[in-house]
Design an enzyme around this catalytic site. Structure first.
Site, PDB file in Angstrom:
ATOM      1  N   ASP A  12       0.932  -1.218  -0.054  1.00  0.00           N
ATOM      2  CA  ASP A  12       0.053  -0.013  -0.148  1.00  0.00           C
ATOM      3  C   ASP A  12       0.896   1.212  -0.050  1.00  0.00           C
ATOM      4  O   ASP A  12       2.124   1.332   0.332  1.00  0.00           O
ATOM      5  CB  ASP A  12      -0.819  -0.172   1.331  1.00  0.00           C
ATOM      6  N   LEU A  13       0.282   2.328  -0.426  1.00  0.00           N
ATOM      7  CA  LEU A  13       1.029   3.810  -0.486  1.00  0.00           C
ATOM      8  C   LEU A  13       0.905   4.400   0.718  1.00  0.00           C
ATOM      9  O   LEU A  13       1.919   4.629   1.663  1.00  0.00           O
ATOM     10  CB  LEU A  13       0.821   4.294  -1.974  1.00  0.00           C
TER      11      LEU A  13
END
Ligand SMILES: O=P(O)(O)OC[C@H]1O[C@H](O[C@H]2O[C@H](CO)[C@@H](O)[C@H](O)[C@H]2O)[C@H](O)[C@@H](O)[C@@H]1O
Length: 248
Positions: A12-13
């Site tokens: 995920d970012l």
């Protein structure tokens, strides 16, 4: 748990690779983060994908000059390692246009609310006006109900989003795992938010590892405290999880 470059990585970012900040455009990947991802991509034979609520274009801008396989808009769009882009059929334009209008009016009327227009998805951020959470939840839920199943509400950290129904990060992970170079590898997923729980379930069902970043309920069996620790771990360092971490 020590990193193993024979795994397939789904990362995920926001809140995982980059720190959460007040405005989506102010998020930044650190130099150490860029170095760790570059080395991991080389070491893991390119089996490294980013799974984000942002669009693919927005992920590319943040990671530049790296260009990785990406699931964007919570799995609504996906670029495989071969560069091919798969997109969900967009919800009817009039539904999105109506939602854009109503959410835009709310944002214009209240300081601290930001409407992020991602094309086929809309995010209403209330990090600067947290007392507005019930009103934003009610409005996005009403708009989703009026779309007759075409749009779904995706809650997140100080944000409610409307996105096309029937897609999530778990399905995106499953699709990546059908393709080279991910197929046949043990999947590992790192994420900090509710949208990442779908991806956690997908990797756990396949005998993989799920790593929750920060506090909060989760199905993940491992934890790391914050993006700095994620980057250190991806770079091969040993990292501990402090017990006093708070929700952001
Ligand atoms: O799945 P992710 O990569 O974690 O993306 C989820 C959403 O992230 C962004 O919003 C979050 O980060 C912002 C910048 O730090 C922060 O201001 C906001 O409160 C967070 O919710 C992004 O703007 C959204 O489009 C993503 O869906």
């Amino acid at each position: 748990m020590r990193i193993d470059e024979r795994w397939a990585f789904f990362i995920d970012l926001d809140g995982t690779l980059v720190e959460l900040v007040g405005h989506p455009e102010h998020a930044e990947l650190t130099a150490a983060g860029r170095r760790a991802l570059t080395a991991l991509e080389a070491g893991a034979d390119s089996a490294v994908a980013v799974i984000s609520g942002r669009s693919i274009a927005s992920v590319d801008r943040l990671l530049e000059p790296l260009q990785l396989p990406v699931a964007g808009l919570h799995g609504t769009e996906r670029r495989g390692a071969d560069g091919q882009v798969h997109r969900a059929p967009p919800a009817a334009e009039e539904l999105i246009a109506r939602a854009r209008l109503e959410l835009g009016q709310l944002a214009a009327a209240h300081r601290g609310i930001l409407l992020e227009d991602k094309g086929s998805a809309l995010a209403v951020h209330y990090r600067g006006a947290q007392e507005m959470e019930p009103e934003i939840r009610a409005l996005t839920e009403r708009l989703a109900a009026e779309s007759a199943g075409a749009l779904e509400v995706q809650p997140g950290k100080r944000v409610y989003e409307l996105r096309p129904a029937g897609f999530d990060k778990g399905r995106a992970v499953a699709a990546f795992l059908e393709e080279a170079p991910f197929a046949g590898r043990r999947p590992v997923c790192l994420g900090d938010d509710l949208t990442d729980e779908d991806a956690f379930r997908a990797v756990l069902e396949r005998g993989g590892h799920a790593i929750k970043v920060g506090a909060g309920l989760t199905t993940a069996q491992w934890r790391l405290p914050d993006p700095a620790a994620v980057i250190a771990w991806l770079a091969g360092e040993r990292v501990a999880y402090p017990a006093d971490k708070e929700e952001t």
